[in-house]
Write a protein that holds these residues in place. Sequence first.
Motif, short mmCIF file in Angstrom:
data_model
loop_
_atom_site.label_atom_id
_atom_site.label_comp_id
_atom_site.label_asym_id
_atom_site.label_seq_id
_atom_site.Cartn_x
_atom_site.Cartn_y
_atom_site.Cartn_z
N GLY A 116 0.80 -1.21 0.00
CA GLY A 116 0.00 0.00 0.00
C GLY A 116 0.84 1.26 0.00
N ARG A 117 0.16 2.33 0.16
CA ARG A 117 0.80 3.64 0.13
C ARG A 117 1.45 3.94 1.47
NH1 ARG A 117 -4.17 6.58 -2.95
NH2 ARG A 117 -3.80 5.53 -4.92
N PRO A 118 2.48 4.76 1.44
CA PRO A 118 3.09 5.14 2.72
C PRO A 118 2.12 5.98 3.54
CG PRO A 118 4.06 6.39 0.92
CD PRO A 118 3.14 5.37 0.31
N PRO A 119 2.20 5.90 4.86
CA PRO A 119 1.28 6.67 5.69
C PRO A 119 1.50 8.17 5.54
CG PRO A 119 2.94 5.59 7.05
CD PRO A 119 3.12 5.10 5.64
N LEU A 120 0.42 8.93 5.66
CA LEU A 120 0.49 10.38 5.55
C LEU A 120 0.65 11.04 6.90
CD1 LEU A 120 -2.35 10.93 2.94
CD2 LEU A 120 0.11 11.11 2.56
N GLY A 121 0.32 10.34 7.93
CA GLY A 121 0.40 10.90 9.28
C GLY A 121 0.72 9.80 10.26
N SER A 122 0.09 9.85 11.41
CA SER A 122 0.38 8.90 12.47
C SER A 122 -0.36 7.57 12.31
CB SER A 122 0.01 9.51 13.82
OG SER A 122 -1.37 9.80 13.85
N ALA A 123 -1.30 7.50 11.37
CA ALA A 123 -2.10 6.29 11.16
C ALA A 123 -2.49 6.23 9.69
CB ALA A 123 -3.33 6.32 12.04
N PRO A 124 -3.02 5.07 9.25
CA PRO A 124 -3.49 5.01 7.88
C PRO A 124 -4.50 6.11 7.59
CG PRO A 124 -3.48 2.83 8.85
CD PRO A 124 -3.18 3.81 9.96
N ALA A 125 -4.43 6.68 6.40
CA ALA A 125 -5.30 7.80 6.03
C ALA A 125 -6.69 7.31 5.66
CB ALA A 125 -4.70 8.56 4.87
N ASP A 126 -7.67 8.15 5.91
CA ASP A 126 -9.05 7.89 5.49
C ASP A 126 -9.28 8.54 4.14
OD1 ASP A 126 -9.78 6.55 7.82
OD2 ASP A 126 -10.39 8.41 8.82
N VAL A 127 -10.13 7.92 3.36
CA VAL A 127 -10.58 8.52 2.10
C VAL A 127 -11.88 9.24 2.41
CG1 VAL A 127 -11.39 8.08 -0.24
CG2 VAL A 127 -9.50 6.73 0.70
N VAL A 128 -11.94 10.54 2.06
CA VAL A 128 -13.12 11.35 2.33
C VAL A 128 -13.65 11.88 1.01
CG1 VAL A 128 -14.01 13.36 3.57
CG2 VAL A 128 -12.13 12.03 4.56
N PRO A 129 -14.73 11.28 0.50
CA PRO A 129 -15.29 11.77 -0.75
C PRO A 129 -15.90 13.15 -0.57
CG PRO A 129 -16.28 9.65 -0.12
CD PRO A 129 -15.43 10.12 1.02
N VAL A 130 -15.59 14.04 -1.48
CA VAL A 130 -16.09 15.41 -1.41
C VAL A 130 -16.58 15.80 -2.80
CG1 VAL A 130 -15.44 17.82 -0.97
CG2 VAL A 130 -14.44 15.99 0.39
N ARG A 131 -17.73 16.45 -2.86
CA ARG A 131 -18.24 16.95 -4.14
C ARG A 131 -17.72 18.36 -4.35
NH1 ARG A 131 -23.15 14.21 -6.06
NH2 ARG A 131 -23.64 12.61 -4.53
N ILE A 132 -17.15 18.60 -5.53
CA ILE A 132 -16.73 19.95 -5.89
C ILE A 132 -17.23 20.26 -7.29
CG2 ILE A 132 -14.73 19.98 -4.36
CD1 ILE A 132 -12.96 19.43 -6.74
N ASP A 133 -17.47 21.53 -7.54
CA ASP A 133 -17.97 21.92 -8.85
C ASP A 133 -16.86 21.78 -9.91
OD1 ASP A 133 -16.63 24.69 -9.26
OD2 ASP A 133 -17.52 24.80 -7.25
N PRO A 134 -17.23 21.68 -11.18
CA PRO A 134 -16.25 21.47 -12.24
C PRO A 134 -15.18 22.56 -12.32
CG PRO A 134 -18.46 21.09 -13.08
CD PRO A 134 -18.60 21.64 -11.69
N GLU A 135 -15.58 23.80 -12.07
CA GLU A 135 -14.61 24.90 -12.15
C GLU A 135 -13.54 24.77 -11.06
OE1 GLU A 135 -18.32 25.82 -14.08
OE2 GLU A 135 -17.98 25.41 -11.96
N LEU A 136 -13.97 24.43 -9.85
CA LEU A 136 -13.01 24.24 -8.77
C LEU A 136 -12.11 23.04 -9.05
CD1 LEU A 136 -11.91 25.09 -6.03
CD2 LEU A 136 -13.74 23.75 -4.95
N ARG A 137 -12.70 21.99 -9.57
CA ARG A 137 -11.91 20.80 -9.93
C ARG A 137 -10.85 21.17 -10.97
NH1 ARG A 137 -10.48 15.43 -8.78
NH2 ARG A 137 -9.47 14.75 -10.68
N ASP A 138 -11.20 21.95 -11.96
CA ASP A 138 -10.25 22.38 -12.98
C ASP A 138 -9.12 23.21 -12.37
OD1 ASP A 138 -11.69 21.09 -14.97
OD2 ASP A 138 -12.70 22.92 -15.66
#
Length: 108
Positions: free
Chosen positions: A58-80
């Motif tokens: 797997g991926r290396p840890p980002l902090g003190s524990a395995p990272a959570d995936v947090v789905p977030v909705r963003i508008d297309p302009e912000l995504r761009d």
Amino acid sequence: MQFHSSAHRRGLDEQAIFHAIRNALTVIDLEDGELDALADEVEATNYDVEALKIRRRGRPPLGSAPADVVPVRIDPELRDRVTRAAQSAGTTTSDIIRKALRHYLAVT
């Protein structure tokens, strides 16, 4: 993968040999002399077999524990904008979003 009988005669653990050479080999078909040389190296080096057995997946840890995936909705302009910023910085969109969150949380 089959190991030569000389490795067995030396009492070397097949896993120890495999782990010691797995990243160095691109060809599995070894000549007897090559395997003997590798077995000699493993025997002389005194590899820490338990450390070699630890699998790092797997991926290396980002902090003190395995990272959570947090789905977030963003508008297309912000995504761009996030995508362009990541490309400009030579990083990933996830990295840009993490940095933005850290900055926002530090400011507020």
